[in-house]
Structures are given as C-alpha cells and as structure tokens.
Scaffold this motif. Sequence first.
Motif, PDB file in Angstrom:
ATOM      1  N   TRP A  14      -9.426 -27.737 -18.307  1.00 10.97           N
ATOM      2  CA  TRP A  14      -9.683 -28.435 -17.043  1.00 10.97           C
ATOM      3  C   TRP A  14      -8.908 -29.677 -16.724  1.00 10.97           C
ATOM      4  CZ3 TRP A  14     -11.091 -33.558 -18.002  1.00 10.97           C
ATOM      5  CH2 TRP A  14     -11.811 -33.937 -19.217  1.00 10.97           C
ATOM      6  N   VAL A  66      -6.039 -30.014 -14.282  1.00 12.59           N
ATOM      7  CA  VAL A  66      -6.508 -30.209 -12.856  1.00 12.59           C
ATOM      8  C   VAL A  66      -6.652 -31.698 -12.810  1.00 12.59           C
ATOM      9  CG1 VAL A  66      -7.808 -29.854 -10.863  1.00 12.59           C
ATOM     10  CG2 VAL A  66      -7.259 -27.721 -12.458  1.00 12.59           C
ATOM     11  N   GLY A 101      -1.599 -21.890 -17.578  1.00 10.50           N
ATOM     12  CA  GLY A 101      -2.734 -22.821 -17.010  1.00 10.50           C
ATOM     13  C   GLY A 101      -2.683 -22.955 -15.612  1.00 10.50           C
ATOM     14  N   ARG A 127      -4.347 -19.963 -14.297  1.00 10.20           N
ATOM     15  CA  ARG A 127      -5.848 -19.716 -14.223  1.00 10.20           C
ATOM     16  C   ARG A 127      -6.461 -20.866 -13.531  1.00 10.20           C
ATOM     17  NH1 ARG A 127      -4.359 -19.532 -19.921  1.00 10.20           N
ATOM     18  NH2 ARG A 127      -4.672 -21.625 -20.081  1.00 10.20           N
ATOM     19  N   TRP A 128      -5.889 -21.770 -13.207  1.00  9.03           N
ATOM     20  CA  TRP A 128      -6.390 -22.935 -12.295  1.00  9.03           C
ATOM     21  C   TRP A 128      -6.088 -22.903 -10.928  1.00  9.03           C
ATOM     22  CZ3 TRP A 128     -10.625 -25.718 -14.086  1.00  9.03           C
ATOM     23  CH2 TRP A 128     -10.806 -25.528 -15.349  1.00  9.03           C
ATOM     24  N   ARG A 129      -5.313 -21.898 -10.332  1.00 11.04           N
ATOM     25  CA  ARG A 129      -4.859 -21.714  -9.101  1.00 11.04           C
ATOM     26  C   ARG A 129      -5.776 -21.878  -8.124  1.00 11.04           C
ATOM     27  NH1 ARG A 129      -4.712 -16.620 -11.153  1.00 11.04           N
ATOM     28  NH2 ARG A 129      -5.025 -15.032  -9.694  1.00 11.04           N
ATOM     29  N   TRP A 189      -8.887 -23.015  -8.270  1.00 10.17           N
ATOM     30  CA  TRP A 189      -9.468 -24.307  -8.336  1.00 10.17           C
ATOM     31  C   TRP A 189      -8.555 -25.240  -7.563  1.00 10.17           C
ATOM     32  CZ3 TRP A 189     -14.431 -25.425  -9.830  1.00 10.17           C
ATOM     33  CH2 TRP A 189     -14.913 -24.342 -10.565  1.00 10.17           C
ATOM     34  N   GLY A 190      -7.153 -25.232  -7.646  1.00 11.17           N
ATOM     35  CA  GLY A 190      -6.505 -26.055  -7.105  1.00 11.17           C
ATOM     36  C   GLY A 190      -6.572 -25.892  -5.356  1.00 11.17           C
ATOM     37  N   VAL A 221      -0.796 -27.276  -7.944  1.00 10.52           N
ATOM     38  CA  VAL A 221      -1.573 -26.675  -8.842  1.00 10.52           C
ATOM     39  C   VAL A 221      -1.572 -25.179  -8.267  1.00 10.52           C
ATOM     40  CG1 VAL A 221      -3.715 -25.922  -9.977  1.00 10.52           C
ATOM     41  CG2 VAL A 221      -2.764 -28.345 -10.116  1.00 10.52           C
ATOM     42  N   GLY A 275       0.512 -22.100  -9.451  1.00 11.86           N
ATOM     43  CA  GLY A 275      -0.297 -21.091 -10.024  1.00 11.86           C
ATOM     44  C   GLY A 275      -0.242 -19.681  -9.359  1.00 11.86           C
TER      45      GLY A 275
END
Length: 410
Positions: free
Chosen positions: A194, A197, A249, A252-254, A256-257, A303, A307
């Motif tokens: 996390w 982000v 990373g 994985r967090w795209r 969430w971005g 992000v 991503g």
Amino acid sequence: MMPSRATPTVTRRPDLDWIRVLAFFTLIVFHVGMFYGPWEWHVKSPREVPGMASVLMATSPWRLTLLFLVSGAATRFMADKMTVAALTKARVARLVPPLVFAVLVLVPPQTYYQVIEQAVTPVETYYPAFYLKYLSGTGHWCRVNDCLTTPTYNHMWFVSYLLAYSLALSVLLAMAGQRLRAVGDILEARLTGWRLVVLPFLALCALDMLQLRFPITHWLLHDWYNHILSFTAFLFGFLIAKSLPLRDGFVRWRWWGLALALPAYAAVAYYTWAYPFGAPPAPWGIRVPMRVVYAAQQWGAIVAALGFGARHLNRDSPVLRYLVQAVFPFYLVHQTITVVAGHNLALLGLNQGLEATLLVVITFAGCFATYEIVRRINVLRPWFGLKRWTPRPETAVQPQERAQTQAAGA
C-alpha cells in the motif's frame, strides 16, 4: 555503498514509450480544448463552451507530471549506456536546437495571432514588420493590465524545463554516481504494498500546498512550485525506471489508483465549475482541502496510467517505434497549428461541433505531415529533435535501441 538491485537486462520499457506517446496526444486535444475554454490562452474562440474548464481538468492535474516522470525514466536508459559528459552532450544536442528553432520560427505565428486578438495597442498585422518587432522585443503589445514580452517560448517551456532538469541530473550524476542510483533501490524497498499508493500521495499533498503560495507561471526563473513538482517527478522516473518490482506494484494497484482518481476528479470538476476562472477565488477553508483532492487525482491517475500501461502496453511494435520518434516533432508544431487554424476557422462561422472536429483533424494531420517531411530531410532533423542520418550500416544499431534513444527527448 548499497549494491544496485536494478535488473541489468531491462534495456527498454515499451509501456513507458506508449504512455509518453498517448500523454502527448492527450496534450494536443487539451490545447484544442483551451481554444474553447474560459482560461487565458493565445487565441480564443468567440464562442466559449460552458463547462470546458471542468472537462480540461480531467487530465490537467497529472498529465505533465506523468510526462516529466516518463522523461526521467527514458533519460535513465540513456545514462546507463554512456558517460555523464556524453549524456550531457546528447541532451544539449537533442533539446537546444528545437528550442531555438521554436522561439525563432514556430512560436512567432502564435504570438502574431495573439497580438491580433488580444493587444489593445498597437496591433501590427503585417507579419514581416511584426516579426522584426518580435525578435527585437520592441512591439510594446499591451492589454489593459499587462504587456507581451518577446521573444518568447510559449509551449516550449516544457522543453526548456526538461533541458534544465537534464543538466541538473548530470551534475548529480557527476557528484554522486552510483549513490544516486542506489536511491532507486531504497525506493524499491520502501514503496511496497500500500505504500506505493499512500506515501507518494502524501508527498504530493505537501508539494501541492506550495501552489497556494507559488502559482504556476511557466517562466523558467519564477515557477517555484512547478519546478519542485516537475523535477521531483523527473528524478523519481529516473530512479525507478529499471525497477521491475515497482513496475509490478503499479500493475497490482492500478485499479486502486483509478478508484482514487475518479472521485477526486469529480470533486475537482465541481470546484472548477463552482469557482470559475475570473470569479472571486474560493475561501482558504475550501482551497486548502482542495489541494489534497487535487493530489489524489494527480497520483491516482499516474498510478493507474503506469499500472494499466505496464499491464496492457508492454509490447514493442513498428507503430510504437514510428510514434516514439514522431512525438517530439508533434509537440514542437502542434500548438502553432492549433492557434493558426483555430483563429482562421473561427472567422468562417461554422457549426461549432464541425469547427472543433476540423481543428483536431487539422492539428493531427499537420503534425503527421510535418514529421513525414522533416524526417526525410537530414538538415532539418536536428531542429525537430531527430538525429541526423549517418552513413553507417542500418544494422549497426538495433531498431529498439534507436527508439529508446529517441524516447529520451521531450
């Protein structure tokens, strides 16, 4: 000294090349929108589009920051293949001729139409006479509250900043060398889970507060917030360019971005509508938290872009190699085409939807036509950011290496 963990086999990132191309294409559409929006620009449509500012804010908070990040990453691939002196020479050779050419040739038509539309006194409509005054700085073209300073660089502020950051990076590399690169290893170790982000978002919140005190000017010597933000993004891109764990990373967090960016954009769009350009500014109690929302849209979109780009745009292709070399010439000429075409299309009184469509088409067509011409004329290539053709065999440099070298431009 901490050993470098950067993977030595990472010699190119096609995803970053695609992101750079798409971001510049977005910039072209953005400048067409500026013609119709409420913000000050070089020329303006007499028929302003209500709500255009809110539309433009979809990309305005993050697009240029992302471009500086990607430019820093591309510079890393160059720096790891040459000495600091060679890198400095390459950056100067790549950026200075187009900057000079733009100031002397490409920007004056923009200023000419800006004078025609906006100057209160005096208005010079004979272009040769205007050009002499432009070069000598004797035009004295003034509106009620300010005067136009010439010669100027207009949209080429990005290139001038990139040149300054590249030279600053050369100094850092000469002083720190591998120790600077090792900072990338620290970022790779710290920005896990996390934190990738949250921590950069918190840093952007702090940086974006500076804009309350130092508004963006796009003037090299008086643009403190923009310099701190843009050089930080440039250096961040340089440091993480070869980190595969950070690339993964972002993948994985795209989502969430994206989840962070979309509601933040909705708030920014409403704020732009509620406090439009030219109206009294919002109270400080609103402006300060809106900087946090702005940072959320900014980092969330970056992000998501990094991503989704790494996930879906990670393959090379002939189209990419063509576009990655074309994008710098596109950047050089696009705004001049938009300004000239926009001013003259407005005189025809066309349906506004048709006019806007034609403006986009003319701008892109002009960019492609310019690139197709200049890439075939060796003497013109350096003035548009392209390397001269050399007599050495074509097989001496692999296509992907040529494309990566070109990608380190604007």
